[in-house]
Scaffold this motif. Sequence first.
Motif, PDB file in Angstrom:
ATOM      1  N   VAL A 169       0.844  -1.203   0.000  1.00 17.77           N
ATOM      2  CA  VAL A 169       0.000   0.000   0.000  1.00 17.77           C
ATOM      3  C   VAL A 169       0.875   1.246   0.000  1.00 17.77           C
ATOM      4  O   VAL A 169       0.609   2.204  -0.734  1.00 17.77           O
ATOM      5  CB  VAL A 169      -0.964  -0.010   1.206  1.00 17.77           C
ATOM      6  CG1 VAL A 169      -1.678   1.326   1.355  1.00 17.77           C
ATOM      7  CG2 VAL A 169      -1.967  -1.153   1.074  1.00 17.77           C
ATOM      8  N   PHE A 170       1.925   1.236   0.790  1.00 14.09           N
ATOM      9  CA  PHE A 170       2.843   2.370   0.857  1.00 14.09           C
ATOM     10  C   PHE A 170       3.419   2.680  -0.521  1.00 14.09           C
ATOM     11  O   PHE A 170       3.438   3.829  -0.965  1.00 14.09           O
ATOM     12  CB  PHE A 170       3.971   2.069   1.857  1.00 14.09           C
ATOM     13  CG  PHE A 170       5.010   3.143   1.944  1.00 14.09           C
ATOM     14  CD1 PHE A 170       4.852   4.216   2.795  1.00 14.09           C
ATOM     15  CD2 PHE A 170       6.162   3.093   1.157  1.00 14.09           C
ATOM     16  CE1 PHE A 170       5.810   5.216   2.870  1.00 14.09           C
ATOM     17  CE2 PHE A 170       7.122   4.083   1.228  1.00 14.09           C
ATOM     18  CZ  PHE A 170       6.941   5.148   2.086  1.00 14.09           C
ATOM     19  N   VAL A 171       3.898   1.646  -1.212  1.00 11.02           N
ATOM     20  CA  VAL A 171       4.520   1.824  -2.526  1.00 11.02           C
ATOM     21  C   VAL A 171       3.494   2.314  -3.550  1.00 11.02           C
ATOM     22  O   VAL A 171       3.780   3.218  -4.337  1.00 11.02           O
ATOM     23  CB  VAL A 171       5.201   0.522  -3.003  1.00 11.02           C
ATOM     24  CG1 VAL A 171       5.639   0.614  -4.452  1.00 11.02           C
ATOM     25  CG2 VAL A 171       6.393   0.210  -2.120  1.00 11.02           C
ATOM     26  N   ILE A 187      10.643  12.171  -2.676  1.00 11.35           N
ATOM     27  CA  ILE A 187      11.351  10.894  -2.654  1.00 11.35           C
ATOM     28  C   ILE A 187      12.123  10.743  -1.341  1.00 11.35           C
ATOM     29  O   ILE A 187      12.042   9.703  -0.676  1.00 11.35           O
ATOM     30  CB  ILE A 187      12.301  10.769  -3.872  1.00 11.35           C
ATOM     31  CG1 ILE A 187      11.493  10.583  -5.157  1.00 11.35           C
ATOM     32  CG2 ILE A 187      13.299   9.626  -3.677  1.00 11.35           C
ATOM     33  CD1 ILE A 187      12.320  10.733  -6.433  1.00 11.35           C
ATOM     34  N   LEU A 188      12.844  11.774  -0.954  1.00 10.26           N
ATOM     35  CA  LEU A 188      13.616  11.712   0.287  1.00 10.26           C
ATOM     36  C   LEU A 188      12.704  11.587   1.507  1.00 10.26           C
ATOM     37  O   LEU A 188      13.022  10.868   2.460  1.00 10.26           O
ATOM     38  CB  LEU A 188      14.534  12.927   0.409  1.00 10.26           C
ATOM     39  CG  LEU A 188      15.672  12.964  -0.614  1.00 10.26           C
ATOM     40  CD1 LEU A 188      16.395  14.301  -0.555  1.00 10.26           C
ATOM     41  CD2 LEU A 188      16.631  11.802  -0.412  1.00 10.26           C
ATOM     42  N   HIS A 189      11.563  12.259   1.476  1.00 12.36           N
ATOM     43  CA  HIS A 189      10.580  12.155   2.555  1.00 12.36           C
ATOM     44  C   HIS A 189      10.086  10.721   2.697  1.00 12.36           C
ATOM     45  O   HIS A 189      10.047  10.159   3.797  1.00 12.36           O
ATOM     46  CB  HIS A 189       9.413  13.109   2.267  1.00 12.36           C
ATOM     47  CG  HIS A 189       8.166  12.803   3.007  1.00 12.36           C
ATOM     48  ND1 HIS A 189       8.031  13.030   4.360  1.00 12.36           N
ATOM     49  CD2 HIS A 189       6.990  12.273   2.589  1.00 12.36           C
ATOM     50  CE1 HIS A 189       6.823  12.644   4.739  1.00 12.36           C
ATOM     51  NE2 HIS A 189       6.171  12.187   3.683  1.00 12.36           N
ATOM     52  N   LYS A 190       9.730  10.099   1.580  1.00 14.09           N
ATOM     53  CA  LYS A 190       9.225   8.725   1.608  1.00 14.09           C
ATOM     54  C   LYS A 190      10.311   7.743   2.049  1.00 14.09           C
ATOM     55  O   LYS A 190      10.057   6.816   2.811  1.00 14.09           O
ATOM     56  CB  LYS A 190       8.658   8.320   0.243  1.00 14.09           C
ATOM     57  CG  LYS A 190       7.317   8.958  -0.044  1.00 14.09           C
ATOM     58  CD  LYS A 190       6.326   8.525   1.017  1.00 14.09           C
ATOM     59  CE  LYS A 190       4.960   9.078   0.817  1.00 14.09           C
ATOM     60  NZ  LYS A 190       4.053   8.727   1.919  1.00 14.09           N
ATOM     61  N   GLN A 196      10.623   7.941   5.731  1.00 11.88           N
ATOM     62  CA  GLN A 196       9.554   7.223   6.411  1.00 11.88           C
ATOM     63  C   GLN A 196       9.860   5.730   6.486  1.00 11.88           C
ATOM     64  O   GLN A 196       9.702   5.108   7.537  1.00 11.88           O
ATOM     65  CB  GLN A 196       8.216   7.410   5.681  1.00 11.88           C
ATOM     66  CG  GLN A 196       7.561   8.737   5.944  1.00 11.88           C
ATOM     67  CD  GLN A 196       6.213   8.815   5.243  1.00 11.88           C
ATOM     68  OE1 GLN A 196       6.042   8.354   4.122  1.00 11.88           O
ATOM     69  NE2 GLN A 196       5.256   9.431   5.916  1.00 11.88           N
ATOM     70  N   VAL A 197      10.278   5.164   5.375  1.00 10.62           N
ATOM     71  CA  VAL A 197      10.597   3.730   5.333  1.00 10.62           C
ATOM     72  C   VAL A 197      11.724   3.409   6.306  1.00 10.62           C
ATOM     73  O   VAL A 197      11.660   2.442   7.073  1.00 10.62           O
ATOM     74  CB  VAL A 197      10.985   3.292   3.897  1.00 10.62           C
ATOM     75  CG1 VAL A 197      11.557   1.884   3.888  1.00 10.62           C
ATOM     76  CG2 VAL A 197       9.793   3.385   2.970  1.00 10.62           C
ATOM     77  N   VAL A 198      12.752   4.218   6.290  1.00 10.55           N
ATOM     78  CA  VAL A 198      13.912   3.962   7.130  1.00 10.55           C
ATOM     79  C   VAL A 198      13.541   4.053   8.607  1.00 10.55           C
ATOM     80  O   VAL A 198      13.967   3.215   9.416  1.00 10.55           O
ATOM     81  CB  VAL A 198      15.071   4.920   6.767  1.00 10.55           C
ATOM     82  CG1 VAL A 198      16.188   4.853   7.785  1.00 10.55           C
ATOM     83  CG2 VAL A 198      15.592   4.594   5.378  1.00 10.55           C
ATOM     84  N   ASP A 248      23.290   0.512  10.401  1.00  9.55           N
ATOM     85  CA  ASP A 248      23.257   0.916   8.993  1.00  9.55           C
ATOM     86  C   ASP A 248      22.082   1.857   8.736  1.00  9.55           C
ATOM     87  O   ASP A 248      22.215   2.860   8.032  1.00  9.55           O
ATOM     88  CB  ASP A 248      23.139  -0.305   8.077  1.00  9.55           C
ATOM     89  CG  ASP A 248      24.441  -1.069   7.940  1.00  9.55           C
ATOM     90  OD1 ASP A 248      25.509  -0.502   8.253  1.00  9.55           O
ATOM     91  OD2 ASP A 248      24.384  -2.240   7.526  1.00  9.55           O
ATOM     92  N   TYR A 249      20.923   1.527   9.291  1.00  5.06           N
ATOM     93  CA  TYR A 249      19.753   2.391   9.094  1.00  5.06           C
ATOM     94  C   TYR A 249      19.939   3.749   9.775  1.00  5.06           C
ATOM     95  O   TYR A 249      19.563   4.787   9.218  1.00  5.06           O
ATOM     96  CB  TYR A 249      18.473   1.723   9.601  1.00  5.06           C
ATOM     97  CG  TYR A 249      17.857   0.789   8.596  1.00  5.06           C
ATOM     98  CD1 TYR A 249      17.430   1.253   7.353  1.00  5.06           C
ATOM     99  CD2 TYR A 249      17.699  -0.552   8.873  1.00  5.06           C
ATOM    100  CE1 TYR A 249      16.873   0.400   6.428  1.00  5.06           C
ATOM    101  CE2 TYR A 249      17.136  -1.422   7.953  1.00  5.06           C
ATOM    102  CZ  TYR A 249      16.725  -0.934   6.725  1.00  5.06           C
ATOM    103  OH  TYR A 249      16.173  -1.780   5.807  1.00  5.06           O
ATOM    104  N   LEU A 250      20.517   3.751  10.966  1.00  8.62           N
ATOM    105  CA  LEU A 250      20.732   5.020  11.657  1.00  8.62           C
ATOM    106  C   LEU A 250      21.683   5.929  10.869  1.00  8.62           C
ATOM    107  O   LEU A 250      21.456   7.142  10.779  1.00  8.62           O
ATOM    108  CB  LEU A 250      21.273   4.776  13.070  1.00  8.62           C
ATOM    109  CG  LEU A 250      20.272   4.153  14.045  1.00  8.62           C
ATOM    110  CD1 LEU A 250      20.971   3.745  15.336  1.00  8.62           C
ATOM    111  CD2 LEU A 250      19.119   5.097  14.322  1.00  8.62           C
ATOM    112  N   SER A 251      22.713   5.341  10.283  1.00 11.72           N
ATOM    113  CA  SER A 251      23.630   6.168   9.487  1.00 11.72           C
ATOM    114  C   SER A 251      22.936   6.674   8.222  1.00 11.72           C
ATOM    115  O   SER A 251      23.180   7.803   7.780  1.00 11.72           O
ATOM    116  CB  SER A 251      24.906   5.401   9.140  1.00 11.72           C
ATOM    117  OG  SER A 251      24.640   4.337   8.259  1.00 11.72           O
TER     118      SER A 251
END
Length: 166
Positions: free
Chosen positions: A79-81, A101-104, A107-109, A141-144
């Motif tokens: 649904v998100f995609v 794009i960066l906002h989305k 959100q995912v990250v 990795d996600y935090l960076s």
Amino acid sequence: MAIKDPKELFVMLLSDVRQATERTGKIFQEFSQAAELPDIKEALEARAFVSNKMLNTIDEAFKLIGEKPVTLSGRLQDVFVEDARRDLGEIQSPIARHLYILHKVNQVVHLRIGEFVALVAAADMTGHFGVGVLLESCLGDYLSFVERTRRLIRHVAEAKVAARGA
């Protein structure tokens, strides 16, 4: 799927994160194709690469606990995609498209960060401290990447302001 004990919950959560990580890599790849700015395209392609490396780490976690991933629906990401594609198709301004794009991606990250925080705690709760180490490396990795994305957003905004001032 009826959950009877913490280990079954851990396997379900780990399975969910594995599927989400796989889909997230594809999301980053798709967004990188929509990005026109080389910096954003490169960052998203690198993020897709790191997501694929994370799959190997998660698979190693399954091996350490002696389990196999279970299949879950993953409807939330679908649904998100779909929503992101639709919204992105309606945005005409290139700078607005890049910010979107960066906002989305952000959100995912952030969603993945929350999942990995819970998974690390679940690994500790079930006595799988080595698995916790593996999962914490994914969390790092996600935090960076959050920090890198924040810098990219700032870079895009500053470039727009500079262009307006010139």
